[in-house]
Design a protein around this motif. Structure first.
Motif, PDB file in Angstrom:
ATOM      1  N   LEU A 247       0.831  -1.209   0.000  1.00 39.08           N
ATOM      2  CA  LEU A 247       0.000   0.000   0.000  1.00 39.08           C
ATOM      3  C   LEU A 247       0.865   1.258   0.000  1.00 39.08           C
ATOM      4  CD1 LEU A 247      -2.859  -1.013   2.476  1.00 39.08           C
ATOM      5  CD2 LEU A 247      -3.050  -0.631   0.000  1.00 39.08           C
ATOM      6  N   ALA A 248       1.939   1.230   0.795  1.00 38.82           N
ATOM      7  CA  ALA A 248       2.837   2.381   0.818  1.00 38.82           C
ATOM      8  C   ALA A 248       3.483   2.602  -0.542  1.00 38.82           C
ATOM      9  CB  ALA A 248       3.909   2.183   1.889  1.00 38.82           C
ATOM     10  N   PHE A 249       3.888   1.522  -1.193  1.00 40.55           N
ATOM     11  CA  PHE A 249       4.523   1.644  -2.504  1.00 40.55           C
ATOM     12  C   PHE A 249       3.526   2.123  -3.557  1.00 40.55           C
ATOM     13  CE2 PHE A 249       6.385   0.078  -6.484  1.00 40.55           C
ATOM     14  CZ  PHE A 249       7.671   0.579  -6.368  1.00 40.55           C
ATOM     15  N   LEU A 250       2.293   1.640  -3.481  1.00 42.57           N
ATOM     16  CA  LEU A 250       1.268   2.072  -4.443  1.00 42.57           C
ATOM     17  C   LEU A 250       0.940   3.552  -4.265  1.00 42.57           C
ATOM     18  CD1 LEU A 250      -1.173  -0.980  -4.444  1.00 42.57           C
ATOM     19  CD2 LEU A 250       0.406  -0.273  -6.264  1.00 42.57           C
ATOM     20  N   LEU A 251       0.897   4.019  -3.016  1.00 40.63           N
ATOM     21  CA  LEU A 251       0.669   5.450  -2.804  1.00 40.63           C
ATOM     22  C   LEU A 251       1.830   6.244  -3.381  1.00 40.63           C
ATOM     23  CD1 LEU A 251      -0.891   7.804  -1.550  1.00 40.63           C
ATOM     24  CD2 LEU A 251       0.451   7.488   0.521  1.00 40.63           C
TER      25      LEU A 251
ATOM     26  N   GLY B 124      10.346   5.944  -3.014  1.00 41.89           N
ATOM     27  CA  GLY B 124       9.144   5.169  -2.732  1.00 41.89           C
ATOM     28  C   GLY B 124       9.469   3.815  -2.142  1.00 41.89           C
ATOM     29  N   GLY B 125      10.537   3.179  -2.632  1.00 40.73           N
ATOM     30  CA  GLY B 125      10.951   1.901  -2.074  1.00 40.73           C
ATOM     31  C   GLY B 125      11.383   2.029  -0.624  1.00 40.73           C
ATOM     32  N   ALA B 126      12.077   3.124  -0.296  1.00 43.39           N
ATOM     33  CA  ALA B 126      12.477   3.357   1.099  1.00 43.39           C
ATOM     34  C   ALA B 126      11.251   3.554   1.989  1.00 43.39           C
ATOM     35  CB  ALA B 126      13.385   4.575   1.190  1.00 43.39           C
ATOM     36  N   ALA B 127      10.260   4.292   1.496  1.00 43.36           N
ATOM     37  CA  ALA B 127       9.035   4.501   2.269  1.00 43.36           C
ATOM     38  C   ALA B 127       8.302   3.186   2.499  1.00 43.36           C
ATOM     39  CB  ALA B 127       8.127   5.495   1.542  1.00 43.36           C
ATOM     40  N   ALA B 128       8.262   2.336   1.477  1.00 37.85           N
ATOM     41  CA  ALA B 128       7.601   1.037   1.621  1.00 37.85           C
ATOM     42  C   ALA B 128       8.350   0.155   2.614  1.00 37.85           C
ATOM     43  CB  ALA B 128       7.501   0.351   0.262  1.00 37.85           C
ATOM     44  N   GLY B 129       9.680   0.131   2.525  1.00 35.17           N
ATOM     45  CA  GLY B 129      10.460  -0.658   3.465  1.00 35.17           C
ATOM     46  C   GLY B 129      10.292  -0.178   4.892  1.00 35.17           C
ATOM     47  N   MET B 130      10.247   1.131   5.081  1.00 39.52           N
ATOM     48  CA  MET B 130      10.047   1.690   6.414  1.00 39.52           C
ATOM     49  C   MET B 130       8.675   1.299   6.961  1.00 39.52           C
ATOM     50  SD  MET B 130      10.568   5.666   7.563  1.00 39.52           S
ATOM     51  CE  MET B 130       9.458   6.316   6.287  1.00 39.52           C
ATOM     52  N   THR B 131       7.675   1.255   6.097  1.00 32.70           N
ATOM     53  CA  THR B 131       6.329   0.865   6.523  1.00 32.70           C
ATOM     54  C   THR B 131       6.300  -0.588   6.965  1.00 32.70           C
ATOM     55  OG1 THR B 131       5.389   2.464   4.963  1.00 32.70           O
ATOM     56  CG2 THR B 131       3.916   0.762   5.816  1.00 32.70           C
TER      57      THR B 131
ATOM     58  N   THR C 247      13.458  11.039   3.331  1.00 29.02           N
ATOM     59  CA  THR C 247      12.700   9.802   3.490  1.00 29.02           C
ATOM     60  C   THR C 247      13.634   8.599   3.537  1.00 29.02           C
ATOM     61  OG1 THR C 247      10.818  10.775   2.323  1.00 29.02           O
ATOM     62  CG2 THR C 247      10.865   8.384   2.509  1.00 29.02           C
ATOM     63  N   VAL C 248      14.639   8.599   2.683  1.00 25.23           N
ATOM     64  CA  VAL C 248      15.602   7.491   2.654  1.00 25.23           C
ATOM     65  C   VAL C 248      16.375   7.428   3.970  1.00 25.23           C
ATOM     66  CG1 VAL C 248      17.568   6.503   1.433  1.00 25.23           C
ATOM     67  CG2 VAL C 248      15.773   7.687   0.150  1.00 25.23           C
TER      68      VAL C 248
END
Length: 471
Positions: free
Chosen positions: A14-18, A115-122, A164-165
């Motif tokens: 979901l984080a990656f899709l956003l 975006g990948g960093a945000a998804a990983g953090m989520t 974000t990273v």
């Protein structure tokens, strides 16, 4: 896949899709991301560290040394972007210098890295919340929603930036140190320092101490050894790019254009007013005023610090460890509000503190018992609205400091209001709401409004929309 792993994958997806939905396929003219794209283009397309021959040599975020211009940003994120761009360049005709294909490169590299960093953090946050076994499912969902879309961190997930990273790396490093994994924590800390210097350095003492506390001398040794290796790589990268092991802003004799119009230290503008620290936290650019849900994190972390040494409310974190984390976060806040002036330039919110966002949200459930959870949910609504409005333009023209006041951008002191007015002027130009927002947040003068909206969309990398307001 185990049943317990499905929610983690779902949260990350979901984080990656956003991120995929809000990532911009353009380079902004505010200068911050352009500096990194200049570095990427210079490395891949020109085979050099200097950015003079790139499409973005105009960026204000550069230093001049020895007759050449260089990006003034920590190099690691640009090096990662260069590696991705080189791969893209080898299999597609896409080029950063080509306006027809530039957007494809910008979008894909930004999505994969930021975006990948945000998804990983989520995913890391979801795993941590599940592991505590004391956070109700409703609170976990609210906290994850806040992390994905409810803070200024989400606004900057849409653009090629380092904050974000760095947040994802430091959070991963802290979790690794809690588990006693010294090498893993050292690698995350070293990478974070190469991406965002001050947060990386500021968290090093905490991660080193915590790795030693949880893993003993062996873990501390591994932490230091890997960190030292990362430092050598970072210094070597600096030397290859601009001929000095020091960060670009600290090259002897270099002139930093981004900090040339006001008093500065090591290329960082100093605040111009004694009220600046309060404004940076609670003003129109304020870290907490734009993301009020983070105040729950402050309260929750304070509660964890007050507990007795035997009380381990989250992740088996002891009170002394919570105090160590609080000290690291306090250092970040105090340093940036005291030293880093100008609100981060043309910037939507006080972006320098984005790396502390996941830490605060992790402890938010400790302040969400009973009716407070409903209050968190209530505050999440404006938090998400503000964050997504920021994603529309994370680098809007806005007031910086009086010494470098832009005659048009300086009229807008509230970047949230400026973004709202510009969005309404584009989507609903004849509406009463658009007229009200333009008068309230830009200027009562219609001509001044048009000048601002033209500058807004020009800085967003959309000259065709800028001409709609000022032909």
């Amino acid at each position: 896949m185990t049943e317990s792993g499905r929610p983690l994958v779902a949260a990350g997806l979901l984080a990656f899709l956003l991120a995929a939905g809000i990532t911009h396929p353009r380079v902004f003219t505010a200068g911050n991301d352009a500096s990194r794209w200049a570095q990427i283009e210079a490395l891949v397309d020109h085979g050099e560290g200097a950015i003079d021959r790139t499409s973005y040599a105009w960026t204000v975020d550069r230093v001049e040394a020895g007759g050449r211009s260089y990006s003034n940003k920590p190099p690691l994120l640009a090096l990662g972007g260069a590696a991705l761009y080189a791969g893209i360049r080898s299999v597609t005709p896409w080029r950063l210098a080509d306006p027809a294909t530039r957007g494809h490169v910008v979008y894909l590299v930004t999505l994969l890295l930021v975006g990948g960093a945000a998804a990983g953090m989520t995913v890391a946050m979801a795993r941590a919340l599940v592991a505590t076994k004391v956070v109700p499912a409703a609170s976990r969902i609210l906290v994850l929603a806040a992390l994905v879309a409810g803070t200024v961190a989400a606004s900057f997930t849409s653009t090629f930036n380092n904050h974000t990273v760095a947040a994802a790396l430091l959070f991963a490093g802290w979790l690794a140190s809690l588990a006693g994994h010294g090498a893993r924590a050292g690698l995350a800390a070293g990478l974070a320092t190469g991406v965002d210097l001050v947060p990386g350095l500021g968290f090093l003492p905490l991660l080193a101490w915590q790795a030693w506390r949880r893993g003993g001398r062996c873990a501390a040794f591994r932490f230091g050894a890997v960190l030292l290796l990362c430092g050598v790589v970072l210094a070597g990268s600096n030397f290859v790019l601009w001929g000095s092991i020091w960060p670009a802003k600290m090259i002897p004799g270099a002139r930093d254009l981004s900090a040339s119009f006001a008093p500065s230290v090591a290329g960082v503008l100093l605040p111009e007013s004694w009220t600046y620290p309060f404004a940076a936290l609670f003003g129109w650019h304020g870290f907490f005023s734009l993301s009020p849900v983070l105040l729950f994190g402050v309260a929750g972390l304070a509660a964890a610090c007050r507990r007795g040494e035997g009380g381990r409310p989250l992740l088996d974190v002891e009170a002394s460890e919570a105090r160590g984390l609080a000290a690291a976060i306090a250092f970040q806040i105090l340093f940036h509000v005291a030293v880093a002036g100008s609100y981060g330039g043309w910037s939507y919110g006080f972006r320098y503190l984005i790396p502390v966002v996941p830490f605060l949200l992790l402890f938010a459930p400790l302040a969400m018992a009973g009716w407070r959870r409903s209050l968190f949910a209530l505050l999440l609504v404006p938090s998400v609205a503000i964050a997504m409005l920021g994603a529309f333009h994370p680098w809007p023209p806005a007031f910086e400091q009086s010494a470098g006041r832009h005659p048009v951008a300086g009229e807008v002191t509230n970047p949230v209001g400026g973004n709202l007015a510009a969005l309404l002027a584009l989507r609903a130009p004849e509406s009463a709401a658009a007229r009200w927002a333009a008068r309230r947040f830009v200027s009562p003068d219609p001509a001044a409004q048009e000048r601002y909206f033209a500058l807004f969309y020009w800085s967003r990398g959309e000259p065709e929309l800028a001409r709609r307001f000022r032909p």
